[in-house]
Design an enzyme around this catalytic site. Sequence first.
Site, short mmCIF file in Angstrom:
data_model
loop_
_atom_site.label_atom_id
_atom_site.label_comp_id
_atom_site.label_asym_id
_atom_site.label_seq_id
_atom_site.Cartn_x
_atom_site.Cartn_y
_atom_site.Cartn_z
N TYR A 54 46.19 -61.45 158.43
CA TYR A 54 46.24 -60.20 157.68
C TYR A 54 47.68 -59.86 157.29
O TYR A 54 48.64 -60.46 157.80
CB TYR A 54 45.64 -59.05 158.49
CG TYR A 54 46.52 -58.55 159.62
CD1 TYR A 54 47.26 -57.38 159.49
CD2 TYR A 54 46.62 -59.24 160.84
CE1 TYR A 54 48.07 -56.91 160.53
CE2 TYR A 54 47.41 -58.79 161.87
CZ TYR A 54 48.14 -57.61 161.71
OH TYR A 54 48.94 -57.17 162.73
N LYS B 263 50.58 -64.20 161.71
CA LYS B 263 50.05 -62.83 161.72
C LYS B 263 48.52 -62.87 161.73
O LYS B 263 47.86 -62.64 160.71
CB LYS B 263 50.59 -62.05 160.53
CG LYS B 263 50.45 -60.53 160.68
CD LYS B 263 51.23 -59.81 159.58
CE LYS B 263 51.10 -58.30 159.69
NZ LYS B 263 51.76 -57.76 160.89
N GLU C 290 59.29 -58.07 171.29
CA GLU C 290 59.03 -57.19 170.15
C GLU C 290 58.06 -56.11 170.57
O GLU C 290 57.61 -56.07 171.72
CB GLU C 290 58.46 -57.98 168.97
CG GLU C 290 57.14 -58.67 169.26
CD GLU C 290 56.65 -59.52 168.09
OE1 GLU C 290 57.12 -59.31 166.96
OE2 GLU C 290 55.77 -60.38 168.31
N LEU D 79 57.14 -62.04 165.53
CA LEU D 79 56.75 -62.13 164.12
C LEU D 79 57.98 -61.87 163.25
O LEU D 79 58.78 -60.98 163.55
CB LEU D 79 55.68 -61.08 163.82
CG LEU D 79 55.12 -61.09 162.40
CD1 LEU D 79 54.26 -62.32 162.17
CD2 LEU D 79 54.31 -59.82 162.15
#
Length: 287
Positions: A33, A149, A182, A207
């Site tokens: 996505y 992702k 993250e 990411l």
Amino acid sequence: MSRIAYVNGQYVRHADAAVHVEDRGYQFADGVYEVCEVWQGNIVDVPRHLDRLDRSLKELRIDWPMARSAVQFVLRQVVRRNRVVNGLVYIQVTRGVARRDHFFPSDDVAPSIVVTARSADPKAAQAQAEKGIAVVSYPENRWPRVDIKTVALLPNVLAKQNAKENGGKEAWYVDKDGNVTEGGSTNAWIVTKAGVLVTRPAESGILRGITRQAILELVAREGLTFEERPFSLAEAYDAKEAFVTAATTIAMPVTRIDDRIVGNGHPGTVATRLREMFHTATDLQAV
């Protein structure tokens, strides 16, 4: 006004939008996505988002559901049909609908695509940024390929729910070495007491955020002192300021990490400045 979604070739009422029970995104989280910000009637950084979508699809060996230009057209249409001026547009692509089997389906199974959009209140987001948010640390427990992702976000859901239950707005993953990787849905940044901006390298373990890339361009343009390296949770506790970045937050100041107040407990000047300048470093496509 009824919200409108795009589902596999059709624009339908959001309330009626549906995918098959054997869609592999539902059965296996076998999909990817992207989320783009919509700002003042523009979709932000579409080329970068579609480049990352292309990479994610290739890593999972999923074909594009339609030509890239057609995807861009659908994004604009969904934003326009939902009359979104400020908000976000979401695109999801899965391997498609097939009998439940771990093996890839045959080549004649077409990928599924869903696009939705919704409005957001920029004044509310700015009010939050002027106050700052709290983050809660959480042990890193995800698969190594977080650079893709994917829609497989259960670990992120659990981390963010833990943050919510402990008074936080976001989670910060911490690896076995004590370093922050993250956020649950953001990239993590600190500014040291010496005024150095620090964020973890994106080669692996995080990411490669699109907002992160735009912020890095701003940092270079403005000549800010910067280091791309791991930083520990202890270093974050001791930082002058901290913030997170994502398409849904832009640059959002962090004023508390776990039970520690960051800096003076107020949003820092670096995060605030980067937030104010952010859209000058992005590609804006009018709807």
